[in-house]
Write a protein that holds these residues in place. Structure first.
Motif, PDB file in Angstrom:
ATOM      1  N   ALA A   1      -7.948  -6.413 -87.494  1.00  0.00           N
ATOM      2  CA  ALA A   1      -8.121  -6.345 -86.043  1.00  0.00           C
ATOM      3  C   ALA A   1      -8.761  -7.596 -85.479  1.00  0.00           C
ATOM      4  CB  ALA A   1      -8.972  -5.121 -85.673  1.00  0.00           C
ATOM      5  N   GLY A   2      -9.380  -8.403 -86.322  1.00  0.00           N
ATOM      6  CA  GLY A   2     -10.023  -9.621 -85.861  1.00  0.00           C
ATOM      7  C   GLY A   2      -9.019 -10.693 -85.481  1.00  0.00           C
ATOM      8  N   VAL A   3      -9.492 -11.679 -84.740  1.00  0.00           N
ATOM      9  CA  VAL A   3      -8.642 -12.797 -84.342  1.00  0.00           C
ATOM     10  C   VAL A   3      -8.197 -13.552 -85.592  1.00  0.00           C
ATOM     11  CG1 VAL A   3      -8.527 -14.945 -83.034  1.00  0.00           C
ATOM     12  CG2 VAL A   3      -9.809 -13.007 -82.125  1.00  0.00           C
ATOM     13  N   GLY A   4      -6.910 -13.774 -85.719  1.00  0.00           N
ATOM     14  CA  GLY A   4      -6.389 -14.444 -86.894  1.00  0.00           C
ATOM     15  C   GLY A   4      -6.289 -13.556 -88.110  1.00  0.00           C
ATOM     16  N   GLY A   5      -6.588 -12.277 -87.967  1.00  0.00           N
ATOM     17  CA  GLY A   5      -6.477 -11.359 -89.086  1.00  0.00           C
ATOM     18  C   GLY A   5      -7.688 -11.298 -89.978  1.00  0.00           C
ATOM     19  N   HIS A   6      -8.836 -11.812 -89.533  1.00  0.00           N
ATOM     20  CA  HIS A   6     -10.043 -11.717 -90.359  1.00  0.00           C
ATOM     21  C   HIS A   6     -11.275 -11.664 -89.471  1.00  0.00           C
ATOM     22  CE1 HIS A   6     -11.248 -15.947 -89.694  1.00  0.00           C
ATOM     23  NE2 HIS A   6      -9.964 -16.222 -89.788  1.00  0.00           N
ATOM     24  N   LEU A   7     -12.366 -11.215 -90.046  1.00  0.00           N
ATOM     25  CA  LEU A   7     -13.650 -11.121 -89.368  1.00  0.00           C
ATOM     26  C   LEU A   7     -14.548 -12.259 -89.835  1.00  0.00           C
ATOM     27  CD1 LEU A   7     -14.248  -7.262 -89.650  1.00  0.00           C
ATOM     28  CD2 LEU A   7     -13.235  -8.527 -87.747  1.00  0.00           C
ATOM     29  N   PRO A   8     -15.546 -12.628 -89.008  1.00  0.00           N
ATOM     30  CA  PRO A   8     -16.005 -11.976 -87.784  1.00  0.00           C
ATOM     31  C   PRO A   8     -15.202 -12.388 -86.552  1.00  0.00           C
ATOM     32  CG  PRO A   8     -17.424 -13.840 -88.264  1.00  0.00           C
ATOM     33  CD  PRO A   8     -16.444 -13.747 -89.408  1.00  0.00           C
ATOM     34  N   THR A   9     -15.331 -11.574 -85.529  1.00  0.00           N
ATOM     35  CA  THR A   9     -14.742 -11.832 -84.215  1.00  0.00           C
ATOM     36  C   THR A   9     -15.749 -11.396 -83.167  1.00  0.00           C
ATOM     37  OG1 THR A   9     -12.428 -11.629 -84.901  1.00  0.00           O
ATOM     38  CG2 THR A   9     -12.928 -11.133 -82.617  1.00  0.00           C
ATOM     39  N   LEU A  10     -15.874 -12.186 -82.127  1.00  0.00           N
ATOM     40  CA  LEU A  10     -16.828 -11.866 -81.060  1.00  0.00           C
ATOM     41  C   LEU A  10     -16.078 -11.262 -79.878  1.00  0.00           C
ATOM     42  CD1 LEU A  10     -19.807 -12.063 -80.107  1.00  0.00           C
ATOM     43  CD2 LEU A  10     -19.193 -14.235 -79.024  1.00  0.00           C
ATOM     44  N   GLN A  11     -16.479 -10.056 -79.481  1.00  0.00           N
ATOM     45  CA  GLN A  11     -15.890  -9.391 -78.324  1.00  0.00           C
ATOM     46  C   GLN A  11     -16.848  -9.507 -77.145  1.00  0.00           C
ATOM     47  OE1 GLN A  11     -15.400  -5.156 -78.667  1.00  0.00           O
ATOM     48  NE2 GLN A  11     -14.088  -5.002 -76.855  1.00  0.00           N
ATOM     49  N   LEU A  12     -16.339  -9.987 -76.009  1.00  0.00           N
ATOM     50  CA  LEU A  12     -17.140 -10.132 -74.805  1.00  0.00           C
ATOM     51  C   LEU A  12     -17.025  -8.877 -73.952  1.00  0.00           C
ATOM     52  CD1 LEU A  12     -16.278 -13.828 -73.836  1.00  0.00           C
ATOM     53  CD2 LEU A  12     -18.080 -12.966 -75.348  1.00  0.00           C
ATOM     54  N   PRO A  13     -17.988  -8.632 -73.066  1.00  0.00           N
ATOM     55  CA  PRO A  13     -17.903  -7.441 -72.197  1.00  0.00           C
ATOM     56  C   PRO A  13     -16.624  -7.384 -71.377  1.00  0.00           C
ATOM     57  CG  PRO A  13     -20.113  -8.355 -72.140  1.00  0.00           C
ATOM     58  CD  PRO A  13     -19.272  -9.332 -72.921  1.00  0.00           C
ATOM     59  N   SER A  14     -16.024  -8.529 -71.107  1.00  0.00           N
ATOM     60  CA  SER A  14     -14.760  -8.550 -70.361  1.00  0.00           C
ATOM     61  C   SER A  14     -13.589  -8.072 -71.196  1.00  0.00           C
ATOM     62  CB  SER A  14     -14.476  -9.976 -69.870  1.00  0.00           C
ATOM     63  OG  SER A  14     -14.313 -10.866 -70.967  1.00  0.00           O
ATOM     64  N   GLY A  15     -13.791  -7.885 -72.507  1.00  0.00           N
ATOM     65  CA  GLY A  15     -12.725  -7.473 -73.406  1.00  0.00           C
ATOM     66  C   GLY A  15     -12.097  -8.635 -74.150  1.00  0.00           C
ATOM     67  N   LYS A  16     -12.463  -9.846 -73.820  1.00  0.00           N
ATOM     68  CA  LYS A  16     -11.894 -11.021 -74.472  1.00  0.00           C
ATOM     69  C   LYS A  16     -12.432 -11.150 -75.891  1.00  0.00           C
ATOM     70  CE  LYS A  16     -11.075 -15.956 -73.632  1.00  0.00           C
ATOM     71  NZ  LYS A  16     -11.363 -17.103 -72.723  1.00  0.00           N
ATOM     72  N   LEU A  17     -11.556 -11.560 -76.817  1.00  0.00           N
ATOM     73  CA  LEU A  17     -11.929 -11.735 -78.211  1.00  0.00           C
ATOM     74  C   LEU A  17     -11.975 -13.220 -78.543  1.00  0.00           C
ATOM     75  CD1 LEU A  17      -9.730  -8.958 -79.883  1.00  0.00           C
ATOM     76  CD2 LEU A  17     -12.087  -8.783 -79.061  1.00  0.00           C
ATOM     77  N   LEU A  18     -13.032 -13.631 -79.240  1.00  0.00           N
ATOM     78  CA  LEU A  18     -13.215 -15.031 -79.610  1.00  0.00           C
ATOM     79  C   LEU A  18     -13.227 -15.166 -81.123  1.00  0.00           C
ATOM     80  CD1 LEU A  18     -16.057 -16.143 -77.142  1.00  0.00           C
ATOM     81  CD2 LEU A  18     -13.583 -16.253 -76.800  1.00  0.00           C
ATOM     82  N   SER A  19     -12.514 -16.168 -81.614  1.00  0.00           N
ATOM     83  CA  SER A  19     -12.570 -16.483 -83.038  1.00  0.00           C
ATOM     84  C   SER A  19     -13.835 -17.282 -83.318  1.00  0.00           C
ATOM     85  CB  SER A  19     -11.335 -17.290 -83.447  1.00  0.00           C
ATOM     86  OG  SER A  19     -11.340 -18.559 -82.797  1.00  0.00           O
ATOM     87  N   THR A  20     -14.117 -17.503 -84.597  1.00  0.00           N
ATOM     88  CA  THR A  20     -15.323 -18.251 -84.959  1.00  0.00           C
ATOM     89  C   THR A  20     -15.263 -19.699 -84.463  1.00  0.00           C
ATOM     90  OG1 THR A  20     -14.292 -18.703 -87.113  1.00  0.00           O
ATOM     91  CG2 THR A  20     -15.799 -16.834 -86.975  1.00  0.00           C
ATOM     92  N   LEU A  21     -14.076 -20.239 -84.275  1.00  0.00           N
ATOM     93  CA  LEU A  21     -13.958 -21.614 -83.780  1.00  0.00           C
ATOM     94  C   LEU A  21     -14.436 -21.729 -82.342  1.00  0.00           C
ATOM     95  CD1 LEU A  21     -10.464 -22.637 -85.227  1.00  0.00           C
ATOM     96  CD2 LEU A  21     -12.727 -23.231 -86.099  1.00  0.00           C
ATOM     97  N   ARG A  22     -14.400 -20.643 -81.596  1.00  0.00           N
ATOM     98  CA  ARG A  22     -14.778 -20.680 -80.185  1.00  0.00           C
ATOM     99  C   ARG A  22     -16.178 -20.150 -79.927  1.00  0.00           C
ATOM    100  NH1 ARG A  22     -10.032 -18.323 -76.552  1.00  0.00           N
ATOM    101  NH2 ARG A  22     -11.349 -19.355 -75.003  1.00  0.00           N
TER     102      ARG A  22
END
Length: 229
Positions: free
Chosen positions: A89-110
Motif C-alpha cells: 500500500a505504500g508509495v512505490g510498493g514499500h514502506l515507510p510512507t507519510l500520509q498527510l491530513p489532506s490524504g496525500k501520500l509522500l514517499s521517503t524521497l519527498r
C-alpha cells in the motif's frame, strides 16, 4: 404483454435452483486510504514487540526506523505512526510512507522537502553543516551506512515472505538493491529461462559491516561532535 411474459418466464425448476444461492448485498469495506486523520501519519512496519501499554512505536524494519529517527532529529514530533497497512500500500510498493491530513501520500524521497516546508526552513546548500567539506564527508558516511551496515541488518532481520509476495510482480525493496556489488542471479545465465532469484553470500557482507563499524568507531572517537553538525 401477457404472452411475452409467459414465453420468457424462468421455469420453476431453475427458479428453485437459483433460490439455493440467494444474492445478499453487503456494505462496502472501509477504505484505509479514506480514513480521516488529524496529523501527519507515518506508515511503518510493526514494532518487534507490541507492548500492552502502547508505548513501543519503534518499527522492527531498519528503513522505517531510520525515517522515524529522521523526523525526530528534525524536531518534528507531532506525527502519528500506524502499522496496519500492507507494504504494497505504500508509495512505490514499500514502506515507510507519510500520509498527510489532506490524504496525500509522500514517499521517503519527498519527506525531507515536506519537513523543510513544515519548519519554514530556507534552502541551505550546506544542509546545516559548517562547511562543504563536512557536508561531503557526511554524505560519504551515509553512503557507507546505507550500504554495508544496512545490508548486514537486513540479513540479520530477514522479512517474512508469503506465497502472495513471492508471486507478486509489484515493486519492492530487495536486499540485493543495496548490496555492492549487486549479486548475480541464481538462474538465467546459462539457461533459456529468465533470471530469477539471487544468492547473497553472507561472509563478505559481514566483513564489510565489521570494517564499516570499525571506521565509524574510529571517526566518532576523534571528535566530541561528529562532523561538527
Amino acid at each position: 404483454m401477457s404472452s411475452t411474459n409467459s414465453v420468457f418466464a424462468v421455469p420453476a425448476p431453475i427458479r428453485k435452483f437459483f433460490a439455493l444461492f440467494p444474492l445478499h448485498t453487503y456494505p462496502a469495506p472501509e477504505n484505509p486510504y479514506s480514513k480521516q486523520i488529524t496529523k501527519p501519519t507515518l506508515w511503518i512496519q510493526p514494532p518487534r514487540k507490541l507492548e500492552l501499554d502502547g508505548q513501543d512505536y519503534f518499527s522492527h524494519d531498519v528503513e522505517c526506523l531510520k525515517w522515524q529517527a529522521y523526523l525526530s532529529l528534525r524536531g518534528i514530533t507531532d506525527f502519528d505512526v500506524r502499522w496496519d497497512m500492507a507494504e504494497e500500500a505504500g508509495v512505490g510498493g514499500h514502506l515507510p510512507t507519510l500520509q498527510l491530513p489532506s490524504g496525500k501520500l509522500l514517499s521517503t524521497l519527498r519527506i525531507p522537502m515536506w519537513a523543510d516546508t513544515v519548519q519554514n526552513s530556507p534552502i541551505d546548500p550546506l544542509e546545516g553543516y559548517k562547511d562543504a567539506e563536512a557536508r561531503d564527508e557526511s554524505r560519504a558516511w551515509v553512503s557507507l551506512l546505507e550500504g554495508a551496515v544496512h545490508s548486514e541488518l537486513e540479513i540479520a532481520n530477514p522479512k517474512e515472505h508469503t506465497l502472495a509476495t513471492v508471486l507478486s510482480d509489484g515493486p519492492r525493496r530487495a536486499l540485493e538493491s543495496i548490496v555492492h556489488p549487486p549479486p548475480a542471479p541464481l538462474s538465467g545465465i546459462s539457461t533459456p529461462f529468465p533470471p530469477s532469484g539471487v544468492q547473497i553470500p553472507s561472509y563478505p557482507v559481514h566483513l564489510k559491516y565489521r570494517k564499516a563499524i570499525q571506521s565509524l568507531s574510529d571517526r566518532l572517537g576523534t571528535d566530541e561532535w561528529l562532523l561538527g553538525s
